[in-house]
Design an enzyme around this catalytic site. Sequence first.
Site, PDB file in Angstrom:
ATOM      1  N   GLU A 143      30.787  -2.715  33.280  1.00  0.00           N
ATOM      2  CA  GLU A 143      29.452  -3.229  32.913  1.00  0.00           C
ATOM      3  C   GLU A 143      29.358  -3.391  31.325  1.00  0.00           C
ATOM      4  O   GLU A 143      29.518  -2.775  30.398  1.00  0.00           O
ATOM      5  CB  GLU A 143      28.567  -1.904  33.120  1.00  0.00           C
ATOM      6  CG  GLU A 143      28.490  -1.126  34.579  1.00  0.00           C
ATOM      7  CD  GLU A 143      27.520  -2.309  35.296  1.00  0.00           C
ATOM      8  OE1 GLU A 143      26.759  -2.959  34.974  1.00  0.00           O
ATOM      9  OE2 GLU A 143      27.858  -2.169  36.566  1.00  0.00           O
ATOM     10  N   CYS A 200      21.547  -3.251  26.693  1.00  0.00           N
ATOM     11  CA  CYS A 200      22.655  -4.211  27.217  1.00  0.00           C
ATOM     12  C   CYS A 200      21.731  -5.278  27.928  1.00  0.00           C
ATOM     13  O   CYS A 200      22.232  -6.431  27.936  1.00  0.00           O
ATOM     14  CB  CYS A 200      23.543  -3.599  28.322  1.00  0.00           C
ATOM     15  SG  CYS A 200      22.607  -2.752  29.586  1.00  0.00           S
TER      16      CYS A 200
HETATM   17  P1  NAD Z   1      32.255  -0.098  23.122  1.00  0.00           P
HETATM   18  O1  NAD Z   1      33.061  -1.060  24.008  1.00  0.00           O
HETATM   19  O2  NAD Z   1      32.661  -0.195  21.790  1.00  0.00           O
HETATM   20  O3  NAD Z   1      32.529   1.532  23.610  1.00  0.00           O
HETATM   21  C1  NAD Z   1      32.258   1.963  24.926  1.00  0.00           C
HETATM   22  C2  NAD Z   1      33.223   3.144  25.488  1.00  0.00           C
HETATM   23  O4  NAD Z   1      34.499   2.783  25.082  1.00  0.00           O
HETATM   24  C3  NAD Z   1      32.819   4.462  24.334  1.00  0.00           C
HETATM   25  O5  NAD Z   1      33.057   5.278  25.181  1.00  0.00           O
HETATM   26  C4  NAD Z   1      34.048   4.411  23.460  1.00  0.00           C
HETATM   27  O6  NAD Z   1      34.485   5.475  22.901  1.00  0.00           O
HETATM   28  C5  NAD Z   1      35.253   3.332  24.260  1.00  0.00           C
HETATM   29  N1  NAD Z   1      36.056   2.770  23.398  1.00  0.00           N
HETATM   30  C6  NAD Z   1      35.845   2.141  22.091  1.00  0.00           C
HETATM   31  N2  NAD Z   1      36.968   1.481  21.547  1.00  0.00           N
HETATM   32  C7  NAD Z   1      37.993   1.985  22.597  1.00  0.00           C
HETATM   33  C8  NAD Z   1      39.380   1.328  22.646  1.00  0.00           C
HETATM   34  N3  NAD Z   1      39.955   0.783  21.783  1.00  0.00           N
HETATM   35  N4  NAD Z   1      40.044   1.863  23.685  1.00  0.00           N
HETATM   36  C9  NAD Z   1      39.501   2.573  24.502  1.00  0.00           C
HETATM   37  N5  NAD Z   1      38.036   3.033  24.511  1.00  0.00           N
HETATM   38  C10 NAD Z   1      37.503   2.530  23.695  1.00  0.00           C
HETATM   39  O7  NAD Z   1      30.575  -0.272  23.416  1.00  0.00           O
HETATM   40  P2  NAD Z   1      29.244   0.449  22.552  1.00  0.00           P
HETATM   41  O8  NAD Z   1      29.358  -0.212  21.283  1.00  0.00           O
HETATM   42  O9  NAD Z   1      29.403   2.038  22.983  1.00  0.00           O
HETATM   43  O10 NAD Z   1      28.187  -0.280  23.343  1.00  0.00           O
HETATM   44  C11 NAD Z   1      27.880  -1.552  23.109  1.00  0.00           C
HETATM   45  C12 NAD Z   1      28.294  -2.691  24.236  1.00  0.00           C
HETATM   46  O11 NAD Z   1      27.951  -1.994  25.623  1.00  0.00           O
HETATM   47  C13 NAD Z   1      27.246  -3.805  24.051  1.00  0.00           C
HETATM   48  O12 NAD Z   1      28.222  -5.129  24.353  1.00  0.00           O
HETATM   49  C14 NAD Z   1      26.474  -3.680  25.172  1.00  0.00           C
HETATM   50  O13 NAD Z   1      25.975  -4.960  25.830  1.00  0.00           O
HETATM   51  C15 NAD Z   1      27.221  -3.086  26.187  1.00  0.00           C
HETATM   52  N6  NAD Z   1      26.349  -2.243  27.190  1.00  0.00           N
HETATM   53  C16 NAD Z   1      26.454  -2.935  28.679  1.00  0.00           C
HETATM   54  C17 NAD Z   1      25.671  -2.164  29.536  1.00  0.00           C
HETATM   55  C18 NAD Z   1      25.518  -2.507  30.995  1.00  0.00           C
HETATM   56  O14 NAD Z   1      25.239  -1.691  31.735  1.00  0.00           O
HETATM   57  N7  NAD Z   1      26.277  -3.790  31.113  1.00  0.00           N
HETATM   58  C19 NAD Z   1      24.993  -1.076  29.066  1.00  0.00           C
HETATM   59  C20 NAD Z   1      25.084  -0.698  27.790  1.00  0.00           C
HETATM   60  C21 NAD Z   1      25.874  -1.267  26.645  1.00  0.00           C
END
Ligand code: NAD
Length: 470
Positions: A218, A252
């Site tokens: 997602e 998102c």
């Molecule tokens: P992110 O990808 O930075 O983090 C998401 C998760 O991944 C967190 O739990 C984090 O701890 C983990 N993570 C971060 N870096 C990592 C790595 N290198 N290796 C493994 N795990 C890692 O995203 P965010 O900043 O928390 O959220 C923002 C993004 O999420 C935006 O792009 C937004 O559009 C998207 N989003 C999508 C939806 C959806 O339902 N499609 C909903 C909310 C947010």
Amino acid sequence: MSTTTSPELSPARTAVSGARRLFDSGATRPPAARVGQLRALRAMLTENEPAFEAALWSDLHKSGGEAQLTEIGVTLAEINHTLRHLRRWARPRRGPVPASLRPARARLVSEPLGVVLVIAPWNYPVQLLLDPLAGVLAAGNTAVLKPSELAPATSALVARLVPRYFPDGAVRVVEGGVPETTELLAQRFDHIVFTGSGTVGRVVMRAAAEHLTPVTLELGGKSPVWFDDDARLRQAARRIAWAKFTNAGQTCVAPDYVMTTPDRVPALVDALKDAVADLWGADPRTGRDYGRIVNERQFDRLVGLLEGTDVVVGGDHDRAERYIAPTVVLVPSGGERPAVGPDAAHPVLREEIFGPVLPVVAVESAEEAVRVVNGWDKPLALYVFSSSARTRRLFEQHTSSGAVAHGAGLVHVAATGLPFGGVGASGMGAYHGVHSWRAFSHLKPVLRKPLAPDTLRLVQPPFTGLGLRL
Ligand code: NAD
């Protein structure tokens, strides 16, 4: 957080092996056990509503009303919907058997996948962690949850409550950031649900590939809006502003930018300004209902995006409070460069904004807007505010996005039973309601053929040259 150096005893390994042991025991498979887990999840939310509201206030300055609407209420609705329909979804169905294979019978039986990892982001730290969990438990799986370290109050609350409400260990929580998630991803899961950025989505998918683990991703992107509904300008502006500035734009499926024709820009900007004042008052900073930016890094990024734009609504900000007012910007045209897209002149038109900054972009026509949308990654949502059925059809039929909503932003996500997910760069797979059930179950065909009469004799050698066709 990981506190040990012994790989055997790390929280990640302990959680996964415990969840697998319980799954292998078969305890989570019976229908009554699944209903019990869903009720426990519901009780965890309803019995601790004030604690969840306080955590969301601490992490994101979410007001009680917004927390109920967009986090707790929506998750409870998903759990209740699942409880209502679970037995029907679980019922084995008759499968078709072609005449050439008869006599035989086939059934389609849903079975759980095993241990499912749910990795959540910080922006809706309750909904995006527990909503998928409802489907995971309904399907008879066990789960490991990895809340976002950037919503620390919610993460700590979930970690504290889960062992109390799931004493059998069907749900386990591993808190932490990149190192902890990396260690989790090295384990074998039977499915991974990841919500977050495309960059980390790729990391997750690469790790999953090592174990051939299927993923639901997602992700995000720039969700466009088209506006030409002059007769309902005020109502449309109010809905666009609400969808954009809820949770300070950190959604998102928030509208990322609005396209309209050049002659409509001034009226739309004025209407957006009025809508912001109506919804959050003359100074949103002083009200309880307007959120804050999650951290200073995101704050600095968002303020940086304002540089070189023409701020026409809001624009004031305060780093100490991580406050950025609901802001509307116009961006000077980049000459021959595309209005929006990877080659656009200004970063606010190239990157996912994910904050309370809304560019209004002038394009010549709806057809041109369609070309803009099709010029790059498929967005998670596309919103159309148009009184023309032809224009609505144009966007529906000539663009691709996770979802389309006419006349409203965000609300399609709350329509329990509609699949929620992206396409292309905005994600793969979908969940919610029966779509969660499908995503987190394996639909297993079970065929039974009597040994007599021995009709299979006809397809076994030696072939008699009868030209048998199946
Ligand atoms: P992110 O990808 O930075 O983090 C998401 C998760 O991944 C967190 O739990 C984090 O701890 C983990 N993570 C971060 N870096 C990592 C790595 N290198 N290796 C493994 N795990 C890692 O995203 P965010 O900043 O928390 O959220 C923002 C993004 O999420 C935006 O792009 C937004 O559009 C998207 N989003 C999508 C939806 C959806 O339902 N499609 C909903 C909310 C947010």
